[in-house]
Enzyme design. Structure first.
Site, PDB file in Angstrom:
ATOM      1  N   CYS A 105       0.880  -1.158   0.000  1.00 39.08           N
ATOM      2  CA  CYS A 105       0.000   0.000   0.000  1.00 39.08           C
ATOM      3  C   CYS A 105       0.929   1.223   0.000  1.00 39.08           C
ATOM      4  CB  CYS A 105      -0.871  -0.008   1.258  1.00 39.08           C
ATOM      5  SG  CYS A 105      -2.102   1.300   1.255  1.00 39.08           S
ATOM      6  N   LEU A 212      -8.060   9.193  -4.425  1.00 40.02           N
ATOM      7  CA  LEU A 212      -7.349   9.902  -5.490  1.00 40.02           C
ATOM      8  C   LEU A 212      -7.742  11.373  -5.337  1.00 40.02           C
ATOM      9  CD1 LEU A 212      -7.491   8.878  -9.278  1.00 40.02           C
ATOM     10  CD2 LEU A 212      -7.215  11.208  -8.494  1.00 40.02           C
ATOM     11  N   HIS A 412       3.364   7.662   7.890  1.00 41.56           N
ATOM     12  CA  HIS A 412       2.774   7.465   6.556  1.00 41.56           C
ATOM     13  C   HIS A 412       1.490   8.244   6.352  1.00 41.56           C
ATOM     14  CE1 HIS A 412      -0.398   5.087   8.307  1.00 41.56           C
ATOM     15  NE2 HIS A 412      -0.813   4.625   7.151  1.00 41.56           N
ATOM     16  N   LYS A 488     -13.124   9.040  -3.606  1.00 42.50           N
ATOM     17  CA  LYS A 488     -12.953   8.236  -2.401  1.00 42.50           C
ATOM     18  C   LYS A 488     -13.293   6.782  -2.676  1.00 42.50           C
ATOM     19  CE  LYS A 488     -12.546   7.233   1.801  1.00 42.50           C
ATOM     20  NZ  LYS A 488     -12.421   5.869   1.251  1.00 42.50           N
TER      21      LYS A 488
END
Length: 489
Positions: A105, A212, A412, A488
């Site tokens: 990921c 995104l 992260h 989303k």
């Protein structure tokens, strides 16, 4: 003067203003201390399970120096998310729980030559078209149709497999960690079930916290102007950032090998763990080597997935704005993982040692000069992409020398403060979408319930997380981005 705190029944000693330690005597079986990098406020916001899990990690065979948790830490499967553990490569273990089910990921950041004035009038068209072209949600499938044999080739080649088929540019590979391919991948170590789950998912966002975003560089958000300019970034610019991983394929690989490790641990290797979610095998055992080769396939699947998504983004911007993607300056800044294990050399107690470094919800943050950094970034340290919540913003950082003590690792993301269940009961997705649009963020989501789970208030303050990593010397600030459009998952 020593400062100590007690949180969730755990006594922590302050090593520095942004680093705290639980001694190795705190729990039977701990081989090393547990250390948490955080401000006192962030420390108090972490759920109690984080302390239980990071001290459990400190019991694993072969672990060296300390088990670390980053400022965005929160509870996960076995390891906390934000967990870092380095094991001796000859005597230590590898654990899928220290890598995560969503293998590789990670984050990809793309720059443009566009400014807010160019994009704001077309934001709804851009987000709607991206929502249509980049499938999101549980079980979504992509437009890349491949046979099972072709998918196995993609598992071996990663992003290179895409570029060779016209789904990317050569320059994308130079701006991707590992060049977009983990060379130890061996598709023969992957189950047919994993191949079946992943073969039609290349080019998809997935669900959960994946997204995104179209983002804006506010003029006051550039913290290192020279480095930002060198990396192609400038005030008032529009960039695109996205977050996703290896989808159902990675999940199946992790599940398969947990089922291999659990029965073999005690019976074959004599390893006892305090939590079965820490299932592991000696790294040099056949089981450990098979998992490492399969994990690398997950890494490559994820690189390929993000490469195809970038291809779709270029298509959409080119179509809506009527200009070739190259002329729009749609070049990749960087792609970096925050869920994988890596063989690296680090200095431990004055001696260089070969280690298997587990990073789960933790990003590699290599200072200048480390061999892992792609050539174009070698003089400046590796780029670090930190995804915040969809309401607040995200960051680009650079590797810093202080990360040497965390095996070149940093955070992260923002890190959750509220469970998904509680967030769904606290927020209403439709109301949230309307509120975000009123604040200049147009969002499309596969589900309103999923949108509610990702409300900004369900996360820590990303700026405070970044300040902690910056002050601790793990990575340094370059640019902050704020969202104006969001797809989303």
């Amino acid at each position: 003067m020593e400062r100590a705190l007690e949180i969730a029944g755990v006594r922590l000693t302050r090593l520095s203003p942004h680093e705290w330690q639980v001694p190795a005597t705190a729990k039977p079986g701990m081989r090393v201390p547990a250390r948490i990098v955080a401000s006192e406020k962030l420390l108090r916001e972490m759920d109690a399970t984080v302390y239980e899990q990071i001290t459990n990690v400190a019991t694993l065979p072969g672990i060296v120096e300390a088990a670390y948790c980053m400022p965005d830490g929160h509870s996960g499967y076995g390891f906390p998310i934000g967990g870092v553990a380095a094991m001796d490569a000859e005597t230590g273990v590898i654990s899928p729980g220290g890598i995560g089910f969503d293998i590789n990921c990670g984050m990809r950041l793309v720059r443009t030559d566009l400014t807010l004035g160019d994009v704001r009038p077309r934001i709804r068209e851009l987000v709607d078209r991206l929502y249509a072209r980049v499938p999101a949600g549980v079980g979504s499938t992509g437009f890349v149709k491949v046979s099972k044999d072709e998918f196995r080739a993609a598992l071996a080649e990663g992003a290179r497999w895409c570029v060779d088929r016209g789904l990317g540019w050569e320059d994308d590979l130079a701006a991707t960690e590992l060049g977009g391919r983990m060379g130890t991948a061996d598709a023969s170590k992957v189950s047919q079930r994993a191949v079946d789950r992943g073969a039609n998912q290349i080019g998809t966002l997935g669900s959960g916290n994946h997204y995104l975003e179209i983002q804006h560089v506010r003029p006051d958000a550039v913290h290192d102007e020279a480095l930002a300019r060198k990396w192609g970034l400038f005030p008032d610019q529009i960039v695109i950032m996205f977050h996703c991983g290896s989808r159902g394929f990675g999940h199946q690989v992790a599940t398969d090998y947990l089922n291999v490790f659990l029965p073999a641990m005690e019976r074959k290797f004599g390893i006892q763990v305090v939590d079965r979610e820490l299932a592991c095998a000696p790294f040099l055992s056949q089981e450990g080597q098979d998992y490492y080769a399969a994990m690398a396939c997950g890494v490559n699947m994820s690189f390929a997935n993000r490469q195809v998504i970038l291809h779709r983004i270029r298509e959409v911007f080119s179509e809506i704005l009527g200009t070739d993607a190259e002329d729009l300056g749609l070049r990749q800044v960087y792609d970096v993982s925050h869920n994988r294990a890596s063989i690296e050399e680090h200095e431990v107690e004055g001696r260089r040692r070969k280690l298997i470094v587990h990073r789960k919800g933790a990003t590699a943050s290599y200072p200048a000069g480390r061999p892992e950094i792609p050539a174009r970034f070698a003089a400046d340290g590796s780029p670090v992409i930190i995804g915040g919540s969809m309401e607040t913003g995200s960051w680009l950082l650079a590797g810093a020398a202080g990360a040497a003590r965390t095996f070149c690792s940093t955070g992260h993301g923002s890190g959750r403060t509220m469970s998904r269940t509680k967030a769904k009961h606290t927020f209403r997705g439709q109301e949230l979408a309307r509120s975000m649009e009123a604040r200049g963020i147009y969002v499309r989501s596969a589900s309103f319930a999923g949108l509610a789970e990702e409300a900004g208030a369900a996360y820590k303050d990303v700026d405070e997380v970044i300040e902690a990593t910056h002050q601790a010397g793990l990575s340094r600030k370059v640019v902050k981005f704020v969202p104006i459009g969001n797809v989303k998952g």
